[in-house]
Design an enzyme around this catalytic site. Structure first.
Site, PDB file in Angstrom:
ATOM      1  N   GLU A 170     -43.560 -30.527 -64.312  1.00 13.56           N
ATOM      2  CA  GLU A 170     -42.593 -31.614 -64.099  1.00 13.56           C
ATOM      3  C   GLU A 170     -41.803 -31.405 -62.810  1.00 13.56           C
ATOM      4  O   GLU A 170     -40.659 -30.924 -62.849  1.00 13.56           O
ATOM      5  CB  GLU A 170     -41.650 -31.738 -65.298  1.00 13.56           C
ATOM      6  CG  GLU A 170     -42.327 -32.287 -66.545  1.00 13.56           C
ATOM      7  CD  GLU A 170     -41.346 -32.547 -67.692  1.00 13.56           C
ATOM      8  OE1 GLU A 170     -40.177 -32.124 -67.584  1.00 13.56           O
ATOM      9  OE2 GLU A 170     -41.763 -33.185 -68.683  1.00 13.56           O
TER      10      GLU A 170
ATOM     11  N   GLU B 278     -47.906 -34.827 -71.776  1.00 12.97           N
ATOM     12  CA  GLU B 278     -46.784 -34.456 -72.651  1.00 12.97           C
ATOM     13  C   GLU B 278     -46.025 -35.704 -73.062  1.00 12.97           C
ATOM     14  O   GLU B 278     -45.680 -36.540 -72.227  1.00 12.97           O
ATOM     15  CB  GLU B 278     -45.847 -33.483 -71.927  1.00 12.97           C
ATOM     16  CG  GLU B 278     -44.677 -33.005 -72.780  1.00 12.97           C
ATOM     17  CD  GLU B 278     -43.766 -32.049 -72.016  1.00 12.97           C
ATOM     18  OE1 GLU B 278     -44.310 -31.147 -71.337  1.00 12.97           O
ATOM     19  OE2 GLU B 278     -42.530 -32.197 -72.081  1.00 12.97           O
TER      20      GLU B 278
END
Length: 344
Positions: free
Chosen positions: A165, A268
């Site tokens: 991320e 995710e």
């Protein structure tokens, strides 16, 4: 030994072997083979679009092998959950790889071997989070992926997620803080990808996107900068993450639109808030599930552990002994298991 006695002895031996090594009822990799990216779709060995569905580990430093991950837990993931893929999330900081590379590499090696035995696809997740600049861990990433492809590059069931991320800002050469934008992520990717390609030339590589892998939607950019400067080459995909209680229609619309132009893998997601905790919003999550099914976007839910947060699928204390289904599941676990078992 008499022939009848010999036959009986052999039969008993075979039955004992069968009891010790039960034949798996599912084998996703045997069914679909090596993956490839064609246009905007992840495809199977025949070139047909495929939607993989699976679970992510939590951080291996807290819920790794021997804790939330055991042979029995992986057996259940394949059979009771109907999973196709396991995301192996190795945090870089937060007490992860940075602290003890050798220890965590050995753990990842074990998990990869055990998941591969069960026919699962395996996503190797370089879980950089804080700091959010992937360049901060460039040398560590090269070191880690060098080992992985030297040890496992011949395994055609592996995929590689090279930056979990990307987020925040970095200190530029002019002394000013600048956002971790797509240009910065792409520069990182172009340095890490050759390391993987050296040992796994045809594997699918998934690249994180700006603002916590939201395609930039969580910031002020959006996916346009990726459209204008995509990665060159084959078998690349782009990451999108969402948490349904916080990320609503604007995120879904961005995913819908971007998936018409880019090959996207939702590596995710959760039905909770972005913290991985809080109340579940199954209505919002179902809207995502429907969209991803329609567009054949593969997805991985966060997470396969007994962490106390609502995003972990098992009740605290379930691990490492299980059972891995039924009364030990939290509300989110029951819901996600149902979605994974739905007819494709």
């Amino acid at each position: 030994m008499k022939p009848i006695a010999l036959f009986a002895s052999i039969a008993l031996a075979l039955l004992g072997s069968a009891a010790a090594e039960p034949v798996p009822t599912r084998n996703p990799f045997a069914d679909h083979g090596p993956l490839q990216v064609n246009g905007t779709h992840l495809c199977d060995k025949t070139g047909q679009p495929i939607q993989l569905r699976g679970m992510s580990t939590h951080g291996l430093q807290w819920y790794g092998w021997g804790k939330s991950l055991t042979p029995a837990a992986l057996d259940a993931l394949v059979t009771d959950w109907g999973a196709d893929i396991l995301r192996v999330s190795l945090y870089v900081q937060e007490g992860g790889y940075e602290k003890n590379p050798k220890k965590f590499i050995e753990q990842v090696d074990t998990i990869v071997e055990e998941a591969t035995k069960r026919g699962l696809y395996v996503l190797i997740d370089w879980h950089m989070l804080d700091p959010g600049d992937p360049m901060h861990n460039l040398d560590r990433a090269k070191e880690y992926f060098t080992h992985i492809v030297q040890r496992h590059g011949n395994k055609a069931n592996l995929l590689y997620e090279i930056a979990n991320e990307p987020n925040g800002k970095y200190l530029a050469g002019d002394g000013k803080k600048r956002p971790v934008d797509w240009a910065r992520i792409k520069d990182y990717a172009q340095q890490v990808i050759p390391v993987i390609r050296d040992g796994a030339p045809n594997s699918v590589i998934i690249v994180g996107t700006p603002d916590w892998s939201s395609l930039g939607v969580s910031g002020d950019r959006g996916p346009e900068e990726i459209y204008q400067s995509p990665l060159a080459g084959k078998n690349f995909m782009y990451t999108f993450h969402f948490y349904a209680a916080d990320h609503g229609d604007d995120y879904r619309k961005a995913l819908d639109k971007a998936s018409d132009k880019l090959p996207i893998f939702v590596t995710e997601w959760g039905s909770q808030e972005a913290s991985g905790d809080g109340p579940n919003d199954f209505k919002s999550a179902q809207a995502y599930i429907d969209l991803m099914a329609k567009k054949k976007i593969s997805w991985i839910n966060w997470n396969y552990s007994d962490d106390e947060r609502s995003g972990a699928v098992f009740l605290p204390g379930t691990c490492p002994k299980g059972p891995w289904t039924g009364t030990t599941l939290k509300e989110s676990g029951k819901w996600v298991q149902t979605k994974m078992l739905e007819t494709r």
